[in-house]
Design a protein around this motif. Structure first.
Motif, mmCIF file in Angstrom:
data_model
loop_
_atom_site.group_PDB
_atom_site.id
_atom_site.type_symbol
_atom_site.label_atom_id
_atom_site.label_comp_id
_atom_site.label_asym_id
_atom_site.label_seq_id
_atom_site.Cartn_x
_atom_site.Cartn_y
_atom_site.Cartn_z
ATOM 1 N N THR A 252 0.832 -1.211 0.000
ATOM 2 C CA THR A 252 0.000 0.000 0.000
ATOM 3 C C THR A 252 0.861 1.254 0.000
ATOM 4 O OG1 THR A 252 -1.759 -1.177 1.185
ATOM 5 C CG2 THR A 252 -1.827 1.223 1.219
ATOM 6 N N VAL A 259 -4.900 1.512 -2.394
ATOM 7 C CA VAL A 259 -5.119 0.076 -2.255
ATOM 8 C C VAL A 259 -5.424 -0.602 -3.585
ATOM 9 C CG1 VAL A 259 -5.896 0.226 0.133
ATOM 10 C CG2 VAL A 259 -7.567 0.436 -1.723
ATOM 11 N N GLN A 268 -1.737 -5.841 -6.193
ATOM 12 C CA GLN A 268 -2.787 -5.758 -5.170
ATOM 13 C C GLN A 268 -2.915 -7.099 -4.469
ATOM 14 O OE1 GLN A 268 -7.007 -5.815 -6.278
ATOM 15 N NE2 GLN A 268 -7.282 -3.937 -5.107
ATOM 16 N N MET A 272 -5.496 -5.967 0.557
ATOM 17 C CA MET A 272 -5.834 -4.702 -0.103
ATOM 18 C C MET A 272 -7.183 -4.806 -0.811
ATOM 19 S SD MET A 272 -2.022 -4.010 -1.648
ATOM 20 C CE MET A 272 -2.382 -2.469 -2.475
#
Length: 316
Positions: A252, A259, A268, A272
């Motif tokens: 992040t 996110v 990701q 997240m």
């Protein structure tokens, strides 16, 4: 525990008044549970209740407006066909493998080196924990600069070998590698100290006997240290599995607090994804279902790693 098994000095006298005798029995039977109850109360409040609450709402279509509609396993069925979710699972497992395997190997050999006698031993052992106490934001700022595309130190070093500049945020594998490097820098020293603590419990007589028999240091490490270190290795591997599969802070902050995990979600993670669904899309039921699938993924990863470590330790 029976009162008759207590030492005579603390055993309640049978000639005491009934009220005092009852209080003595109460102290023996109830007080131990009272003293340990705060842990169980806190665990129930902040562990079991959130689990039950999340499981309950994972069966509903629940949003910020308070709309609650029973869907049963609908959220789970939708997740299993959601490409974004499987992309997050792939990213999570990829970063986990890139970060955890080198991290544990480095921690193991670093602990073995720190287990020897040398000058300033205590200071050097303490210094390996410095990355752990560093702020995650500060670490992200430094590593973001190191892996910058145009003026980053890593690309500058790679240019010595004729490698073109790499956009570490825009491509999947390079972004995994950059985040894994950040994770390893923070947590290798922590795991090394735990390994070192386990090594300190191994009797020195075993090494002395092996040295008398002519075993080299390398053979002592493989034949004595690793088998005797198996309980510690199991703890470290399970702990690293949980931390690696719930990775959130490093990726992040690597993307400036976003996110999305890159322009196309190339890094990701599932954690997240859960936060995005819950606090940006406000689909709390869908996020809760994703959180439970993440829990299942952690159980599978922990079981696989546990079986693997048991075989390394020599247990079938």
């Amino acid at each position: 525990m029976s009162i008759d098994t207590l030492p005579r000095a603390v055993r309640p006298s049978r000639h005491q008044p009934p009220g005092r005798r009852w209080r003595s029995r109460l102290d023996v039977k109830v007080m131990p549970y009272t003293l340990v109850s705060p842990y169980f109360i806190l665990f129930a409040a902040f562990g079991l209740f959130p689990l039950a609450f999340t499981l309950y709402y994972s069966l509903y279509d629940y949003d910020l407006a308070g709309t609650t509609e029973w869907t049963g396993l609908g959220n789970y069925a939708k997740l299993l066909t959601d490409e974004d979710f499987w992309n997050a699972v792939t990213n999570t497992v990829g970063i986990f493998l890139l970060a955890t395997i080198p991290q544990l190997l480095l921690a193991l050999f670093l602990a073995n080196a720190l287990n020897k006698r040398f000058r300033l031993r205590l200071a050097i052992r303490m210094s390996v924990l410095l990355p752990l106490v560093t702020s995650v934001v500060a670490v992200a700022v430094v590593f973001t600069q190191l892996f910058a595309r145009d003026w980053g130190l890593v690309n500058w070093i790679l240019s010595w070998f004729g490698v073109d500049a790499i956009n570490w945020r825009a491509e999947r594998f390079p972004s995994w590698l950059a985040i894994a490097t950040m994770v390893d820098w923070r947590w290798t020293g922590y795991n090394a100290i735990i390994f070192l603590a386990g090594m300190q419990t191994i009797p020195r007589d075993l090494y002395e006997a092996a040295a008398i028999d002519g075993a080299s240091r390398r053979r002592q490490f493989w034949q004595i240290t690793l088998p005797m270190l198996r309980p510690t290795m199991i703890f470290v591997v399970l702990n690293s599995t949980i931390g690696g599969l719930t990775l959130f802070s490093e990726p992040t902050t690597f993307y400036n607090g976003n996110v999305d995990g890159g322009s196309q979600g190339q890094f990701q993670t599932v954690a997240m994804f859960v936060v995005k669904q819950g606090f940006r899309e406000f689909d709390y039921g869908y996020a809760a279902a994703a959180a439970w699938l993440l829990f299942l993924l952690i159980l599978i990863g922990a079981f696989v790693n546990f079986m693997f470590v048991r075989r390394i330790g020599g247990t079938k």
